[in-house]
Design an enzyme around this catalytic site. Structure first.
Site, PDB file in Angstrom:
ATOM      1  CB  SER A 212      -1.248   0.448   1.343  1.00  0.00           C
ATOM      2  OG  SER A 212      -1.691  -1.090   1.379  1.00  0.00           O
TER       3      SER A 212
ATOM      4  CD  GLU B  32      -6.435  -9.095  -7.373  1.00  0.00           C
ATOM      5  OE1 GLU B  32      -7.494  -9.966  -7.292  1.00  0.00           O
ATOM      6  OE2 GLU B  32      -6.278  -8.174  -7.513  1.00  0.00           O
TER       7      GLU B  32
END
EC number: 3.5.2.6
Length: 265
Positions: A45, A143
Site C-alpha cells: 500500500s 493482488e
C-alpha cells in the site's frame, strides 16, 4: 538503542528476512543511511502515495479535479474498503478517494483512482516520466500485495521510492498546492500507529504511509524530523519473513527508534 545499521542487521536476523532501508535528506537528496537500498521490495500500500501524486499531476494539468464525484457499485469493492463501502449511495470525490486511500489505506478507493491514471501501466508510465525507471506497478488491489519471493511485479527499491517521494514533494513536478495536499494526506495517516509513530518523541514531525502483505512483507515510507519539521525521508521495507505482523511492526519501530536516537550523526 544501537546505531541504525546495527539495528537493521539485528532486525534481519530476528526476522529471518530481508530489510531494505534508506534515510535521505529532503532538501538536498543526500543519502544518510542505506541498507539494501537498490534491492527490490514489494510496495504494497505504500504505492498509494505515488498514485495520489499521479492524480495530483493530472489536477495540476487541468485533466482532473479533486471535487469531481466518482460513482461506483458494490461489485467495484474489494477487501478492506472502510471508507468507500459507506458511500455506495452517494459516491466519493477524487479528493475524498485520495484521502481514504492514504489515511485509511482503502483498497477500493485506490482502484478507483488507479483507473483514472490508466491502471498499473499508466501509473508506471507516470513514474518513468518523472525519472523513476525502477518502480513498477503491475496489478490492482488486492493482488499487488502478493509479495512472492523473487517476483519483480509491484516492486520498488528503497532508493527509488525515496527519490520519487522527494520529487513529488519538493520538485516542480507538482504545484506547491498539490505538494502540500499530498503531504497533508500523509500527515493524516490513521493506520500507521504501531510503526514509527509509536516511538516518535514529542515535537517531532511525521507523515507516512504503510504497506502490508500476508506473505512476509511490510513497509513504510515517511517524512520525519525534530522541531515539527519534515527534515528527512525514511523508507523501510521488509520481505520474505515468517514473522508475525506484530513482530514486523516491532522491528520497523525499532529501526525508527534507532534513527531517531542517533539523528545527529
Amino acid at each position: 538503542s544501537p546505531q541504525p545499521l546495527e539495528q537493521i542487521k539485528l532486525s534481519e536476523s530476528q526476522l529471518s528476512g530481508r530489510v531494505g532501508m534508506i534515510e535521505m535528506d529532503l532538501a538536498s537528496g543526500r543519502t544518510l543511511t542505506a541498507w539494501r537500498a537498490d534491492e527490490r521490495f514489494p510496495m504494497m500500500s505504500t504505492f498509494k502515495v505515488v498514485l495520489c501524486g499521479a492524480v495530483l499531476a493530472r489536477v495540476d494539468a487541468g485533466d482532473e479535479q479533486l471535487e469531481r464525484k466518482i460513482h461506483y457499485r458494490q461489485q467495484d469493492l474489494v477487501d478492506y474498503s472502510p471508507v468507500s463501502e459507506k458511500h455506495l449511495a452517494d459516491g466519493m470525490t477524487v479528493g475524498e478517494l485520495c484521502a481514504a486511500a492514504i489515511t485509511m489505506s482503502d483498497n477500493s478507493a485506490a482502484n478507483l483512482l488507479l483507473a483514472t491514471v490508466g491502471g498499473p501501466a499508466g501509473l508506471t508510465a507516470f513514474l518513468r516520466q518523472i525519472g523513476d525507471n525502477v518502480t513498477r506497478l503491475d496489478r490492482w488491489e488486492t493482488e499487488l500485495n502478493e509479495a512472492l519471493p523473487g517476483d519483480a511485479r509491484d516492486t520498488t527499491t528503497p532508493a527509488s521510492m525515496a527519490a520519487t517521494l522527494r520529487k513529488l514533494l519538493t520538485s516542480q513536478r507538482l504545484s506547491a498546492r498539490s505538494q502540500l495536499q499530498l503531504l497533508q494526506w500523509m500527515v493524516d495517516d490513521r493506520v500507521a500507529g504501531p510503526l514509527i509513530r509509536s516511538v516518535l518523541p514529542a515535537g517531532w514531525f511525521i507523515a507516512d504511509k504503510t504497506g502490508a502483505s500476508k506473505r512476509g512483507a511490510r513497509g513504510i515510507v515517511a517524512l520525519l524530523g525534530p522541531n515539527n519539521k519534515a527534515e528527512r525521508i525514511v523508507v523501510i521495507y521488509l520481505r520474505d519473513t515468517p514473522a508475525s505482523m506484530a513482530e514486523r511492526n516491532q522491528q520497523i519501530a525499532g529501526i525508527g527508534a534507532a534513527l531517531i536516537e542517533h539523528w545527529q550523526r
